[in-house]
Structure formats: C-alpha cells, structure tokens
Write a protein that holds these residues in place. Structure first.
Motif, PDB file in Angstrom:
ATOM      1  N   SER A  25       0.823  -1.209   0.000  1.00  0.00           N
ATOM      2  CA  SER A  25       0.000   0.000   0.000  1.00  0.00           C
ATOM      3  C   SER A  25       0.866   1.272   0.000  1.00  0.00           C
ATOM      4  N   THR A  26       1.899   1.293   0.819  1.00  0.00           N
ATOM      5  CA  THR A  26       2.709   2.516   0.898  1.00  0.00           C
ATOM      6  C   THR A  26       3.543   2.713  -0.372  1.00  0.00           C
ATOM      7  N   GLU A  27       4.063   1.637  -0.923  1.00  0.00           N
ATOM      8  CA  GLU A  27       4.869   1.791  -2.137  1.00  0.00           C
ATOM      9  C   GLU A  27       3.993   2.244  -3.307  1.00  0.00           C
ATOM     10  N   ARG A  28       2.767   1.764  -3.328  1.00  0.00           N
ATOM     11  CA  ARG A  28       1.837   2.192  -4.373  1.00  0.00           C
ATOM     12  C   ARG A  28       1.560   3.701  -4.238  1.00  0.00           C
ATOM     13  N   GLN A  29       1.400   4.146  -2.993  1.00  0.00           N
ATOM     14  CA  GLN A  29       1.199   5.581  -2.773  1.00  0.00           C
ATOM     15  C   GLN A  29       2.416   6.375  -3.247  1.00  0.00           C
ATOM     16  N   ALA A  30       3.604   5.805  -3.028  1.00  0.00           N
ATOM     17  CA  ALA A  30       4.828   6.486  -3.478  1.00  0.00           C
ATOM     18  C   ALA A  30       4.838   6.578  -5.002  1.00  0.00           C
ATOM     19  N   VAL A  31       4.518   5.484  -5.675  1.00  0.00           N
ATOM     20  CA  VAL A  31       4.498   5.481  -7.139  1.00  0.00           C
ATOM     21  C   VAL A  31       3.560   6.584  -7.648  1.00  0.00           C
ATOM     22  N   LEU A  32       2.356   6.632  -7.077  1.00  0.00           N
ATOM     23  CA  LEU A  32       1.364   7.611  -7.542  1.00  0.00           C
ATOM     24  C   LEU A  32       1.828   9.041  -7.267  1.00  0.00           C
ATOM     25  N   ALA A  33       2.399   9.254  -6.086  1.00  0.00           N
ATOM     26  CA  ALA A  33       2.862  10.608  -5.738  1.00  0.00           C
ATOM     27  C   ALA A  33       3.984  11.049  -6.679  1.00  0.00           C
ATOM     28  N   TYR A  34       4.941  10.177  -6.933  1.00  0.00           N
ATOM     29  CA  TYR A  34       6.048  10.573  -7.813  1.00  0.00           C
ATOM     30  C   TYR A  34       5.573  10.782  -9.250  1.00  0.00           C
ATOM     31  N   ASN A  35       4.611   9.999  -9.697  1.00  0.00           N
ATOM     32  CA  ASN A  35       4.068  10.234 -11.041  1.00  0.00           C
ATOM     33  C   ASN A  35       3.472  11.628 -11.134  1.00  0.00           C
ATOM     34  N   GLN A  36       2.697  11.988 -10.116  1.00  0.00           N
ATOM     35  CA  GLN A  36       2.025  13.292 -10.145  1.00  0.00           C
ATOM     36  C   GLN A  36       3.022  14.438 -10.040  1.00  0.00           C
ATOM     37  N   ILE A  37       3.968  14.295  -9.137  1.00  0.00           N
ATOM     38  CA  ILE A  37       4.908  15.409  -8.945  1.00  0.00           C
ATOM     39  C   ILE A  37       5.799  15.558 -10.177  1.00  0.00           C
ATOM     40  N   ASN A  38       6.090  14.464 -10.832  1.00  0.00           N
ATOM     41  CA  ASN A  38       6.910  14.540 -12.040  1.00  0.00           C
ATOM     42  C   ASN A  38       6.170  15.307 -13.134  1.00  0.00           C
ATOM     43  N   ASP A  94      -7.070  14.439  -4.622  1.00  0.00           N
ATOM     44  CA  ASP A  94      -8.313  14.501  -3.838  1.00  0.00           C
ATOM     45  C   ASP A  94      -9.553  14.587  -4.728  1.00  0.00           C
ATOM     46  N   HIS A  95      -9.349  14.776  -6.044  1.00  0.00           N
ATOM     47  CA  HIS A  95     -10.513  14.919  -6.925  1.00  0.00           C
ATOM     48  C   HIS A  95     -11.334  13.645  -7.013  1.00  0.00           C
ATOM     49  N   ASP A  96     -10.663  12.512  -6.928  1.00  0.00           N
ATOM     50  CA  ASP A  96     -11.383  11.244  -7.022  1.00  0.00           C
ATOM     51  C   ASP A  96     -10.782  10.284  -5.989  1.00  0.00           C
ATOM     52  N   LEU A  97     -11.249  10.440  -4.747  1.00  0.00           N
ATOM     53  CA  LEU A  97     -10.661   9.642  -3.665  1.00  0.00           C
ATOM     54  C   LEU A  97     -10.965   8.153  -3.833  1.00  0.00           C
ATOM     55  N   GLU A  98     -12.115   7.850  -4.432  1.00  0.00           N
ATOM     56  CA  GLU A  98     -12.451   6.444  -4.620  1.00  0.00           C
ATOM     57  C   GLU A  98     -11.493   5.774  -5.607  1.00  0.00           C
ATOM     58  N   ALA A  99     -11.162   6.500  -6.658  1.00  0.00           N
ATOM     59  CA  ALA A  99     -10.212   5.945  -7.636  1.00  0.00           C
ATOM     60  C   ALA A  99      -8.860   5.729  -6.961  1.00  0.00           C
ATOM     61  N   TYR A 100      -8.504   6.679  -6.107  1.00  0.00           N
ATOM     62  CA  TYR A 100      -7.224   6.569  -5.401  1.00  0.00           C
ATOM     63  C   TYR A 100      -7.263   5.380  -4.423  1.00  0.00           C
ATOM     64  N   ALA A 101      -8.381   5.230  -3.731  1.00  0.00           N
ATOM     65  CA  ALA A 101      -8.527   4.098  -2.797  1.00  0.00           C
ATOM     66  C   ALA A 101      -8.431   2.764  -3.550  1.00  0.00           C
ATOM     67  N   ARG A 102      -8.986   2.738  -4.742  1.00  0.00           N
ATOM     68  CA  ARG A 102      -8.944   1.518  -5.558  1.00  0.00           C
ATOM     69  C   ARG A 102      -7.500   1.156  -5.896  1.00  0.00           C
ATOM     70  N   GLU A 103      -6.735   2.180  -6.283  1.00  0.00           N
ATOM     71  CA  GLU A 103      -5.327   1.954  -6.640  1.00  0.00           C
ATOM     72  C   GLU A 103      -4.524   1.468  -5.433  1.00  0.00           C
ATOM     73  N   VAL A 104      -4.699   2.197  -4.336  1.00  0.00           N
ATOM     74  CA  VAL A 104      -3.886   1.935  -3.156  1.00  0.00           C
ATOM     75  C   VAL A 104      -4.297   0.624  -2.478  1.00  0.00           C
ATOM     76  N   GLY A 105      -5.583   0.265  -2.632  1.00  0.00           N
ATOM     77  CA  GLY A 105      -6.078  -0.905  -1.902  1.00  0.00           C
ATOM     78  C   GLY A 105      -6.224  -2.163  -2.733  1.00  0.00           C
ATOM     79  N   ARG A 106      -5.762  -2.104  -3.988  1.00  0.00           N
ATOM     80  CA  ARG A 106      -6.021  -3.233  -4.885  1.00  0.00           C
ATOM     81  C   ARG A 106      -5.485  -4.562  -4.346  1.00  0.00           C
ATOM     82  N   VAL A 107      -4.258  -4.539  -3.854  1.00  0.00           N
ATOM     83  CA  VAL A 107      -3.632  -5.792  -3.429  1.00  0.00           C
ATOM     84  C   VAL A 107      -4.400  -6.411  -2.265  1.00  0.00           C
TER      85      VAL A 107
END
Ligand SMILES: [Fe+2]
Ligand SMILES: [Fe+2]
Length: 296
Positions: A146-159, A243-256
C-alpha cells in the motif's frame, strides 16, 4: 472475481526479483543530481509541502527497518536481502536527495520520526509466537504494498507537475530516477503477500484477525498515526490533485489487499477503511486551512 493470480509466486521468483532490483537499480548517488532550479519560488509554492513530506517519509526508512526487525524476529534470507541490500540503501538516497532539494528551495531540513511506536512493540512481542508472526508478516507485506503504491502515484504526479513547470533538472535527475525504483518495491511486497495467500500459510482465524487488525490500524504512508501528519498527507493529496477522485485513489492503493484479504466480499472495490483514511486526511487538512494554519 479473481482471488489470486493464476501464476504461482514461488520463493525462487521473489528471490530473483530481489536480485534483479539490486542489479538494475544501484542507490542514486547524490552527485548525479543536477541542482538547477529555474524558478525556486514557484516550485516551493506549488510543491514545497509535498517535497517536505516525501523527504521525511523516505528518511524514515531507518525506522521502518527497526520496525521490521521488531515485527519479524525470524526474518528469512529473502526479506533480509531485500531490506538490507536493496530497499534501505535505495530509500535512504531518495530521502537525502529530496531533503537537499527542499533545502535548495529554502525550506528547513526534514525531521524524520525515528521512534518505533508502542503498538508495533506490542505486536512485536507477540510475534515471537509463530501464528502471530505469520499475521505480522502478512500485515507487513500489505502495508509495504500500500505505501509503495502511494509512493508510485505521488512521484508520477509530482513529475508531471515539474515537467509542466519546465523544471527539467528536477524532473530528469531527481524525480524520474527515484520513481523508477518504487515499482520494484511495490512488486516485492505484492508478490510476497500473494505467495502467503496462495500457499495458504494462514489459517482462517489468522486471516480473520489480519482483517480486523488492518481495519483497526490502517494508515496512509508517513502519517505514523499522528494527526499532524495525517493533515500533512491530506495537503499532499490536495497539492497533487489526488483529492478529486478519492475512490479511484482508494482503488489503486487498496487493490492488493482487496484481492488477497477481501475476495469473499463480492463486488467490493477497495476496503472501506482505506477510503476512510483518505477522507480523514483531506478533512484534517481542510480544517487546518480554515483555521488559517498551513503546514507545521
Ligand atoms: Fe522511495
Ligand atoms: Fe519505495
């Protein structure tokens, strides 16, 4: 609904993955970074908080290693190689590089939180019992995924943000190299958790207890179950537009863990406690904004 991947994840496959990560991605040297910042004021305004947060979390890797040793007193060779030869050396460089970037932007150095929490110590004490050890191990892998997935998403966005600002040096010599290393970490935890489920390491009561513990203790990356950091994380999500689509984010982070722990809940897209944690963070951040405070 698919419960576990058809492909069987063997320990050999995990060991090969770890070895490959070590070979492909040596820790990023500090002097490989081009420290050119075209508009430091603007970068600081748009992403200063996010960089502060990421720097702190990456530097907390040393506490994560201590937690791991507390939680998994009988840590095996594959896990040891992963955290000692691959993960910790990579993450600490991420932290040092981002910490220097935040100081180049005129912000104060990160203050990583390095104390192992009381809760972890209790679980660690119990983890000397084999059935609890297995639960702790699955929790550790799920947290990692879960945390590494959050890192991937954060770095994609900041990039993306840095590219929009035309900050090529930051994008190409800081964020891109860091971002390349995160998916391999995610894959390690995902494979390890999947293997435990496929091999039926846990009995039904242990899986039940794991679900209860996940519900009670789930937290977002770097929040350390502290209100101030939860609000900071809310700010990170807002600044990155997550924060625009928290459900989509929850889906990504919680998939595993949705797939591995909650497959019996037909049609559930993510564990509800993940969305709850996301909402809580964003709310705490907004409350703080209303009170006229920015990041601590
Ligand atoms: Fe990292
Ligand atoms: Fe990572």
């Amino acid at each position: 609904m698919e419960t576990v991947p058809r492909q069987h994840i063997t320990q050999k496959k995990i060991a090969e993955h770890v070895q490959r990560l070590g070979e492909l991605y040596p820790p990023i040297p500090l002097d490989s970074v081009d420290r050119t910042i075209k508009r430091p004021g603007l970068v600081a305004r748009k992403f200063g908080h996010v960089i502060d947060y990421l720097a702190r979390v990456e530097l907390e890797v040393d506490r994560n290693v201590l937690e791991l040793l507390v939680l998994l007193p009988d840590v095996d060779e594959i896990n040891k190689t992963f955290y000692a030869d691959v993960w910790q050396p990579q993450e600490i460089q991420h932290g040092l590089i981002l910490d220097r970037l935040q100081q180049d932007l005129g912000r104060t150095a990160a203050k990583p939180h390095l104390d192992v929490s009381f809760k972890i110590k209790i679980l660690g004490a119990l983890a000397h019992l084999k059935p609890i050890q297995d639960i702790a191990k699955l929790m550790y892998f799920l947290t990692g995924a879960s945390t590494e997935r959050q890192a991937v998403l954060a770095y994609n966005q900041i990039n993306r943000g840095m590219q929009e600002l035309d900050e090529t040096a930051i994008s190409e010599t800081i964020i891109t190299p860091i971002k390349q290393q995160e998916p391999g970490h995610f894959a390690f935890y995902q494979m390890s958790a999947t293997a435990m489920i496929q091999d039926k390491v846990l009995r039904p009561w242990q899986l039940f207890l794991t679900r209860v513990l996940r519900e009670k203790s789930y937290h977002l990356v770097g929040t350390n179950q502290m209100k101030q950091y939860k609000a900071d994380m809310g700010g990170v999500m807002v600044d990155l537009g997550l924060d625009h689509d928290l459900e989509a984010y929850a889906r990504e982070v919680g998939r595993v863990e949705n797939r591995l722990l909650w497959a019996h809940k037909q049609g559930m897209e993510f564990p509800p406690y993940i969305l709850k944690a996301l909402k809580e963070s964003v709310d705490l951040y907004r409350e703080r904004l209303e009170r006229g405070l920015t990041f601590a």
